[in-house]
Design a protein around this motif. Sequence first.
Motif, PDB file in Angstrom:
ATOM      1  N   GLY A   1       3.475   0.149   2.944  1.00  0.00           N
ATOM      2  CA  GLY A   1       3.783  -1.092   3.609  1.00  0.00           C
ATOM      3  C   GLY A   1       3.856  -2.109   2.357  1.00  0.00           C
ATOM      4  N   PHE A   2       4.271  -3.347   2.781  1.00  0.00           N
ATOM      5  CA  PHE A   2       4.695  -4.635   1.926  1.00  0.00           C
ATOM      6  C   PHE A   2       4.451  -5.581   2.547  1.00  0.00           C
ATOM      7  CE2 PHE A   2       8.718  -3.393   3.516  1.00  0.00           C
ATOM      8  CZ  PHE A   2       9.395  -4.531   3.566  1.00  0.00           C
TER       9      PHE A   2
ATOM     10  N   ASP B   1       0.762  -1.137  -0.079  1.00  0.00           N
ATOM     11  CA  ASP B   1       0.020  -0.145   0.009  1.00  0.00           C
ATOM     12  C   ASP B   1       0.896   1.172   0.082  1.00  0.00           C
ATOM     13  OD1 ASP B   1       0.265   1.227   3.004  1.00  0.00           O
ATOM     14  OD2 ASP B   1      -0.033  -0.761   3.174  1.00  0.00           O
ATOM     15  N   TYR B   2       0.350   2.239  -0.387  1.00  0.00           N
ATOM     16  CA  TYR B   2       1.153   3.638  -0.451  1.00  0.00           C
ATOM     17  C   TYR B   2       0.165   4.917  -0.267  1.00  0.00           C
ATOM     18  CZ  TYR B   2       4.688   7.120  -1.761  1.00  0.00           C
ATOM     19  OH  TYR B   2       5.498   8.256  -1.824  1.00  0.00           O
ATOM     20  N   ASP B   3       0.433   5.462   0.551  1.00  0.00           N
ATOM     21  CA  ASP B   3      -0.113   6.953   0.886  1.00  0.00           C
ATOM     22  C   ASP B   3       0.746   7.974   0.702  1.00  0.00           C
ATOM     23  OD1 ASP B   3      -1.850   9.211   1.778  1.00  0.00           O
ATOM     24  OD2 ASP B   3      -2.245   8.235   3.571  1.00  0.00           O
ATOM     25  N   SER B   4       0.559   8.992  -0.463  1.00  0.00           N
ATOM     26  CA  SER B   4       1.537  10.138  -0.610  1.00  0.00           C
ATOM     27  C   SER B   4       1.181  11.068   0.359  1.00  0.00           C
ATOM     28  CB  SER B   4       1.162  10.547  -2.117  1.00  0.00           C
ATOM     29  OG  SER B   4      -0.230  11.003  -2.198  1.00  0.00           O
ATOM     30  N   GLY B   5       0.231  11.198   1.269  1.00  0.00           N
ATOM     31  CA  GLY B   5       0.008  12.088   2.094  1.00  0.00           C
ATOM     32  C   GLY B   5      -0.335  13.516   1.611  1.00  0.00           C
ATOM     33  N   ASP B   6      -0.173  14.561   2.402  1.00  0.00           N
ATOM     34  CA  ASP B   6      -0.262  15.954   1.940  1.00  0.00           C
ATOM     35  C   ASP B   6       0.642  16.831   1.647  1.00  0.00           C
ATOM     36  OD1 ASP B   6      -3.070  15.531   2.596  1.00  0.00           O
ATOM     37  OD2 ASP B   6      -2.886  16.052   4.563  1.00  0.00           O
TER      38      ASP B   6
ATOM     39  N   PHE C   1       8.810 -18.655   3.531  1.00  0.00           N
ATOM     40  CA  PHE C   1       9.644 -17.536   3.824  1.00  0.00           C
ATOM     41  C   PHE C   1       8.467 -16.244   3.779  1.00  0.00           C
ATOM     42  CE2 PHE C   1      11.092 -13.634   1.412  1.00  0.00           C
ATOM     43  CZ  PHE C   1      12.121 -13.239   2.253  1.00  0.00           C
ATOM     44  N   THR C   2       8.775 -15.202   4.739  1.00  0.00           N
ATOM     45  CA  THR C   2       7.857 -14.258   4.754  1.00  0.00           C
ATOM     46  C   THR C   2       8.551 -12.866   5.181  1.00  0.00           C
ATOM     47  OG1 THR C   2       6.027 -15.491   5.703  1.00  0.00           O
ATOM     48  CG2 THR C   2       5.939 -12.977   6.102  1.00  0.00           C
ATOM     49  N   ILE C   3       8.338 -11.912   4.733  1.00  0.00           N
ATOM     50  CA  ILE C   3       8.751 -10.584   4.936  1.00  0.00           C
ATOM     51  C   ILE C   3       7.671  -9.454   4.841  1.00  0.00           C
ATOM     52  CG2 ILE C   3       9.798  -9.983   2.561  1.00  0.00           C
ATOM     53  CD1 ILE C   3      11.702  -8.248   4.122  1.00  0.00           C
ATOM     54  N   ARG C   4       7.345  -8.780   6.177  1.00  0.00           N
ATOM     55  CA  ARG C   4       6.613  -7.722   6.137  1.00  0.00           C
ATOM     56  C   ARG C   4       7.274  -6.482   6.625  1.00  0.00           C
ATOM     57  NH1 ARG C   4       3.298  -7.752   9.736  1.00  0.00           N
ATOM     58  NH2 ARG C   4       4.154  -9.560  10.919  1.00  0.00           N
ATOM     59  N   GLY C   5       6.942  -5.205   6.137  1.00  0.00           N
ATOM     60  CA  GLY C   5       7.398  -4.072   6.741  1.00  0.00           C
ATOM     61  C   GLY C   5       6.796  -2.917   6.192  1.00  0.00           C
ATOM     62  N   ARG C   6       7.348  -1.803   6.569  1.00  0.00           N
ATOM     63  CA  ARG C   6       6.950  -0.469   6.178  1.00  0.00           C
ATOM     64  C   ARG C   6       7.988   0.478   5.684  1.00  0.00           C
ATOM     65  NH1 ARG C   6       2.095   0.131   6.366  1.00  0.00           N
ATOM     66  NH2 ARG C   6       2.045   2.388   5.914  1.00  0.00           N
ATOM     67  N   LEU C   7       7.855   1.594   4.861  1.00  0.00           N
ATOM     68  CA  LEU C   7       8.700   2.653   4.587  1.00  0.00           C
ATOM     69  C   LEU C   7       7.918   4.005   4.982  1.00  0.00           C
ATOM     70  CD1 LEU C   7       9.672   0.818   1.435  1.00  0.00           C
ATOM     71  CD2 LEU C   7      11.335   1.549   2.850  1.00  0.00           C
TER      72      LEU C   7
END
Length: 503
Positions: A298-299, A286-291, A327-333
């Motif tokens: 997240g991924f 998901d992605y939120d470009s904000g204001d 195998f699993t990877i979860r995270g955020r940027l």
Amino acid sequence: MRVWAAVGLILSVFLVTSGVKAQTSAEGAAELKAELQAMIDLYNGISAQEQGDRVYLLDEISVTPEGETYNVLLRNLRMAFSQDETFGIALGDLSVKMAPLGGQLYRVSDLGPLAPFTLYDETGQAVAKISIAAPKLEGDFSTRYLSYLTLDAAAAAIEVAPMLEPGLLRSGQVTVTADSQEVSPGVYDQQVASEVRDITFVESGAESFRLDRLTASSSASGVNMEESAALLRRLAEDPEFKQMPDLEAIVALIPGIGDSRITLEGFTVEEEGSRISIGQMVFAGDYDSGDGDVGQGGFEVSILDIAASGAQVSESGLDPRLIPTRFTIRGRLDQLPNKEVLAFFTEAAAMADAQAMGEMGAMGDDRSMMAAMTLVNSLGTYGTTFTIDELSFANQISAVAGTGSFRANAQAAYMAEGFFRMQLAGMQNLQKLAQSLAASQNQEQRETGQGLLGLLGLMMIYAQGPEAPQPTVEGALAYDLKIKPDGAITINGTPLLPPQPQQ
């Protein structure tokens, strides 16, 4: 990009009916025909600016009124992917019915049967025949926004038959649905979902590839369809891109992309006596470009129930017990620079398109590297953070799980600083297997065992470091890897790499 544009045109080019009145007439049919041609010219104009050639060709557009609908026929539609128009897809005749609903919105229905069509290579040689059984295309199309607001498309089956080599690629039921909700004038929240069942490749009477089910879904919030359509029209009308908006304006067109997910179930490949199977693969984000200038995303990547067996596995020297079963990877940027991220992916897409068309050129690698370096520098400037909520994998005799956080730092030696903490269960099992492989008569297995023994030895040393964390799983070993701004890297307090000299 041309491939996605082609898909969009197949779905929409013969649906554009701007200016058609609620009651069909000969005059309305003429207007519709003009709008169809304008749609083709729009996409060809954009393609000509990007690649210097046209993409969409056809012999004739026919539009006739019938009651409250128009019968639309595109005769001998082709998609050419080279300047000499020899590489592409010959779709043949496409027909559809459409009815005006008012407000530049039109109900599409009754897609006619599709004759098998041909895919050609760059030399003009036919390379594959494609058949679509029982095609269905229904939905509400807006000529104002050049897009569907609702869509219900399907096919009972699809077959791709190579013409230069044996084999047959086929699928079962295919569905694509879309829906939109207007949240403010010209701005919509949208959802799209698709599913393909029973994808197989059959060669010499046997299945060498199978995928039981493929699903994809995505949602986007605050999509400015009014501005998006205006941008497409400006692209077609502005040969030198003098009126192109800046990247911030493009980012603002789609401020939020959420819950995007691709799932593959029942994946199997068999070749030369070896078999690889995966129960499920998930790719989500998901992605939120904000204001403002920065956004967040997240991924998730998850691969479950992995199995491999056969001659190739044995000959490689890799013991099946070492092959990961999951195998699993979860995270955020966070603090992602919107403009630079969009510029990087735009450049990457352009390079991929040029490479696929054999038009990369000598400067392609340099452009890609420059775009990547610009993005990396921007991540450091904005202090982008990368949080790993889960990174785990397991095989038959061991398992690893960890979490971490890293922050981009333009002043750091490696452009980043942070930590990763993990636990390893099954060290004794790995040591026993490594010793067994190292004593094997098989050279590949012996080399695998010797390499594994060396790696495990290092891990045992680092596990005894002065800052070793307490494991939460009985019998497990715990590790804390740290990357410091000066370039020093430690594992449990034991140096792995020293600080880097200051520039």
